[in-house]
Design a protein around this motif. Sequence first.
Motif, short mmCIF file in Angstrom:
data_model
loop_
_atom_site.label_atom_id
_atom_site.label_comp_id
_atom_site.label_asym_id
_atom_site.label_seq_id
_atom_site.Cartn_x
_atom_site.Cartn_y
_atom_site.Cartn_z
N LEU A 117 0.79 -1.15 0.07
CA LEU A 117 -0.01 0.01 -0.08
C LEU A 117 0.74 1.25 -0.04
O LEU A 117 0.46 2.32 -0.72
N LYS A 118 1.81 1.18 0.97
CA LYS A 118 2.88 2.12 0.82
C LYS A 118 3.36 2.69 -0.47
O LYS A 118 3.71 3.94 -0.71
N ALA A 119 3.66 1.66 -1.29
CA ALA A 119 4.27 1.74 -2.66
C ALA A 119 3.07 2.08 -3.74
O ALA A 119 3.81 2.13 -5.06
N HIS A 120 1.78 2.16 -3.42
CA HIS A 120 0.94 2.51 -4.31
C HIS A 120 1.16 3.69 -5.18
O HIS A 120 1.73 4.71 -4.65
N GLN A 121 1.11 3.69 -6.75
CA GLN A 121 1.23 4.84 -7.39
C GLN A 121 0.89 6.15 -6.85
O GLN A 121 1.40 6.96 -7.43
N ARG A 122 -0.34 6.15 -6.10
CA ARG A 122 -0.94 7.40 -5.97
C ARG A 122 -0.62 7.78 -4.37
O ARG A 122 -1.23 8.71 -3.90
N SER A 123 0.48 6.75 -3.69
CA SER A 123 0.55 7.12 -2.49
C SER A 123 1.34 8.21 -2.20
O SER A 123 2.54 8.46 -2.82
N ASN A 124 1.14 9.04 -1.00
CA ASN A 124 2.31 10.28 -0.78
C ASN A 124 3.36 9.68 0.07
O ASN A 124 4.27 10.47 0.51
N GLY A 125 3.50 8.38 0.39
CA GLY A 125 4.45 7.63 0.90
C GLY A 125 4.20 7.65 2.58
O GLY A 125 5.28 7.15 3.37
N LYS A 126 3.11 8.45 2.91
CA LYS A 126 2.63 8.17 4.53
C LYS A 126 1.78 7.28 4.72
O LYS A 126 0.68 7.50 4.13
N LEU A 127 1.84 6.30 5.60
CA LEU A 127 1.01 5.05 5.94
C LEU A 127 0.51 5.28 7.31
O LEU A 127 1.24 5.20 8.16
N GLY A 128 -0.86 5.17 7.35
CA GLY A 128 -1.55 4.87 8.44
C GLY A 128 -1.98 3.44 8.67
O GLY A 128 -2.26 2.84 7.90
N ALA A 129 -2.56 3.21 9.86
CA ALA A 129 -2.95 1.71 10.07
C ALA A 129 -4.09 1.89 11.32
O ALA A 129 -3.87 2.66 12.11
N VAL A 130 -5.08 1.37 10.73
CA VAL A 130 -6.18 1.10 11.93
C VAL A 130 -6.92 0.04 12.03
O VAL A 130 -7.16 -0.71 10.84
N GLY A 131 -7.12 -0.78 13.14
CA GLY A 131 -7.63 -1.98 13.21
C GLY A 131 -8.30 -2.14 14.31
O GLY A 131 -8.19 -1.30 15.30
N PHE A 132 -9.09 -3.31 14.42
CA PHE A 132 -10.11 -3.43 15.37
C PHE A 132 -9.84 -4.93 16.08
O PHE A 132 -9.78 -5.83 15.19
N CYS A 133 -9.89 -5.10 17.58
CA CYS A 133 -9.50 -6.33 18.15
C CYS A 133 -8.39 -6.84 17.59
O CYS A 133 -7.27 -6.48 17.90
N PHE A 134 -8.20 -8.24 17.01
CA PHE A 134 -7.19 -8.69 16.28
C PHE A 134 -6.35 -7.56 15.65
O PHE A 134 -5.17 -7.36 15.48
N GLY A 135 -7.12 -6.99 14.93
CA GLY A 135 -6.66 -5.66 13.86
C GLY A 135 -5.95 -4.64 14.65
O GLY A 135 -4.96 -4.14 14.21
N GLY A 136 -6.32 -4.33 15.88
CA GLY A 136 -5.57 -3.40 16.72
C GLY A 136 -4.34 -3.90 17.35
O GLY A 136 -3.62 -3.13 17.26
N TYR A 137 -4.36 -5.30 17.74
CA TYR A 137 -3.10 -5.97 17.90
C TYR A 137 -2.06 -5.85 16.51
O TYR A 137 -0.82 -5.30 16.86
N ILE A 138 -2.55 -5.96 15.47
CA ILE A 138 -1.77 -5.99 14.28
C ILE A 138 -1.16 -4.37 14.11
O ILE A 138 -0.13 -4.24 13.73
#
Length: 295
Positions: free
Chosen positions: A169-190
Amino acid sequence: MHKSSNNIPQQAFDWYDSYAHGGMDRRTFIGKLGSLVALGYSMTVLTSALLPNYALAEQVSFNDSDIKATYANFDSPLGHGKGQGYLVEPTNKSGLLPVVLVIHENRGLNPYIKDVARRLAKAGFIAFAPDALFSLGGYPGNDDEGREMQKSLDRSKIEQDFVAAAQFLKAHQRSNGKLGAVGFCFGGYIVNYLAAVDSTLIQAGVPFYGTPAEKSLRKNIKAPLLIQLGELDERVNNTWPEYEQDLKAFNVPYQIHMYKNAHHGFHNDSTGRYDEANAELAWQRTLDFFKLNLS
């Protein structure tokens, strides 16, 4: 007279949390709910309040003209070889944009998580929600089966799949190079894991009711974190004081919000644990946090 979903005892929510996280099987869970039927609760009311109804979890339609939703595959050499996720881009924004990885609970890429990705795209982010169950054919359409499927996979390989998804995702052609992550429960752990496994991988993390990464990794955390917890979520909250000590010790910029009278899963609008006021406040804080740190 049957009692309504508004006064379901806390005990029932605790049973569901245990069931959803492997602490008891479905038969035991339903048996425990049966003990409440004798007290005047309807089993239909109980199960509809506790088990998800994904027809309720659509705040942004996949037909919304402001977004474009597709699927994208990525390589995951240290994980399950290949991964796939739900990619949603804003159609009303041009140029490079901040990107956000959306990480599901312990049951695969269900409709609620796909809707969260659409909400982010609607707010101007490119969002990508991988499915940890892709190697097994993907989310099966129900949470019980999805939970069993995810449990059968090697957890360390799942972690590597999400690292690979973050890099993709960070390398996506339209990415500005800044990556956030949001997750829930198990995803919060990740989210906590991604922040800790590589200090340069994410630039902002929002774990909703997620447990911390392994203690030995925490010294690597550099990304600012927005910690979202529900007051009634005893299991996850018990891990917080020790995690906070390490965040302070390693000078990690973080904010913590403890939402009053909120259950584990309070952001998930497909179940009776959903708390609309707290969920909307937590979501607005999430968007503001990403806008601040990913622009």
